[in-house]
Design a protein around this motif. Sequence first.
Motif, short mmCIF file in Angstrom:
data_model
loop_
_atom_site.label_atom_id
_atom_site.label_comp_id
_atom_site.label_asym_id
_atom_site.label_seq_id
_atom_site.Cartn_x
_atom_site.Cartn_y
_atom_site.Cartn_z
N TYR A 1 37.98 47.21 47.08
CA TYR A 1 38.04 48.39 46.30
C TYR A 1 36.48 48.98 46.62
CZ TYR A 1 41.77 46.36 43.81
OH TYR A 1 43.00 45.60 43.54
N ARG A 2 36.60 50.13 46.67
CA ARG A 2 35.24 51.03 47.17
C ARG A 2 35.04 52.18 46.26
NH1 ARG A 2 36.07 51.98 53.78
NH2 ARG A 2 36.62 49.90 54.31
N LEU A 3 33.83 52.48 46.23
CA LEU A 3 33.57 53.71 45.23
C LEU A 3 34.04 54.98 46.24
CD1 LEU A 3 31.72 54.64 42.97
CD2 LEU A 3 29.98 55.27 44.69
N PHE A 4 34.50 55.99 45.17
CA PHE A 4 34.90 57.05 45.94
C PHE A 4 34.25 58.51 45.24
CE2 PHE A 4 37.91 60.86 45.66
CZ PHE A 4 38.23 60.95 47.15
N VAL A 5 33.43 59.12 46.12
CA VAL A 5 32.85 60.12 45.51
C VAL A 5 33.36 61.58 45.88
CG1 VAL A 5 30.55 61.07 45.51
CG2 VAL A 5 30.67 58.63 46.03
N GLN A 6 33.68 62.49 44.55
CA GLN A 6 34.13 63.66 45.01
C GLN A 6 33.08 64.87 44.52
OE1 GLN A 6 38.06 63.65 43.20
NE2 GLN A 6 38.59 65.55 44.36
N ALA B 1 34.20 48.53 40.60
CA ALA B 1 34.84 48.11 41.90
C ALA B 1 34.28 46.78 42.47
CB ALA B 1 34.32 49.26 42.95
N GLU B 2 33.21 46.59 42.06
CA GLU B 2 32.73 45.15 42.36
C GLU B 2 33.57 44.21 41.58
OE1 GLU B 2 28.47 44.84 41.87
OE2 GLU B 2 28.13 46.55 43.17
N ARG B 3 33.75 44.43 40.25
CA ARG B 3 34.63 43.24 39.50
C ARG B 3 36.03 43.40 40.07
NH1 ARG B 3 36.33 44.86 33.54
NH2 ARG B 3 38.49 44.47 33.80
N PHE B 4 36.42 44.52 40.71
CA PHE B 4 38.02 44.35 41.19
C PHE B 4 37.84 43.73 42.49
CE2 PHE B 4 39.55 48.63 39.12
CZ PHE B 4 39.74 48.14 37.83
N ASN B 5 36.84 43.90 43.10
CA ASN B 5 36.80 43.18 44.41
C ASN B 5 36.63 41.56 44.30
OD1 ASN B 5 36.87 44.95 46.72
ND2 ASN B 5 34.79 45.68 45.94
N THR B 6 36.05 41.23 43.26
CA THR B 6 35.78 39.81 42.90
C THR B 6 37.27 39.34 42.24
OG1 THR B 6 33.56 40.09 42.25
CG2 THR B 6 34.87 38.16 41.23
N GLU B 7 37.90 40.09 41.35
CA GLU B 7 39.02 39.40 40.40
C GLU B 7 40.27 39.96 41.33
OE1 GLU B 7 38.94 41.29 36.90
OE2 GLU B 7 36.90 40.27 36.32
N TYR C 1 37.91 52.87 27.58
CA TYR C 1 37.86 52.85 26.27
C TYR C 1 36.76 52.05 25.56
CZ TYR C 1 39.14 51.46 21.48
OH TYR C 1 39.30 51.11 20.22
N ASP C 2 36.22 51.02 26.66
CA ASP C 2 35.03 50.39 25.97
C ASP C 2 33.84 50.38 26.96
OD1 ASP C 2 35.79 48.42 27.74
OD2 ASP C 2 36.27 47.14 26.21
N PHE C 3 34.04 50.84 28.01
CA PHE C 3 32.90 50.95 29.25
C PHE C 3 32.13 49.60 29.39
CE2 PHE C 3 32.98 55.55 28.03
CZ PHE C 3 33.02 55.96 29.28
N SER C 4 33.13 48.66 29.51
CA SER C 4 32.62 47.23 29.79
C SER C 4 32.93 46.74 31.09
CB SER C 4 32.91 46.02 28.68
OG SER C 4 34.69 45.99 28.60
N VAL C 5 31.99 46.14 31.77
CA VAL C 5 32.42 45.81 33.15
C VAL C 5 32.09 44.28 33.22
CG1 VAL C 5 31.76 45.91 35.60
CG2 VAL C 5 31.92 48.00 34.11
#
Length: 76
Positions: free
Chosen positions: A4-9, A50-56, A72-76
């Motif tokens: 999972y990578r950051l996507f900038v637009q 994205a880092e969390r997704f890479n880990t999980e 909804y809760d902006f928690s990572v």
Amino acid sequence: MKEYRLFVQSMYDRSVGFYETYGISVFESGEMTRIIRDISLERDKVEALAERFNTEQPDTDHLDQLIEEFLYDFSV
């Protein structure tokens, strides 16, 4: 394994002009398989997600729900 990578637009709005928004791109076997655009204007929060997704390593079928929960809760 998915990456999972950051996507900038760059976006444009008549009232604010140009701005950057951040999303996540999904790569499998080196090939981009999905982009989730315009998640947030806060780069650091989307990078952390994205880092969390890479880990999980969540299933891509659940990404929309996970991102909705994040928004909804902006928690990572």
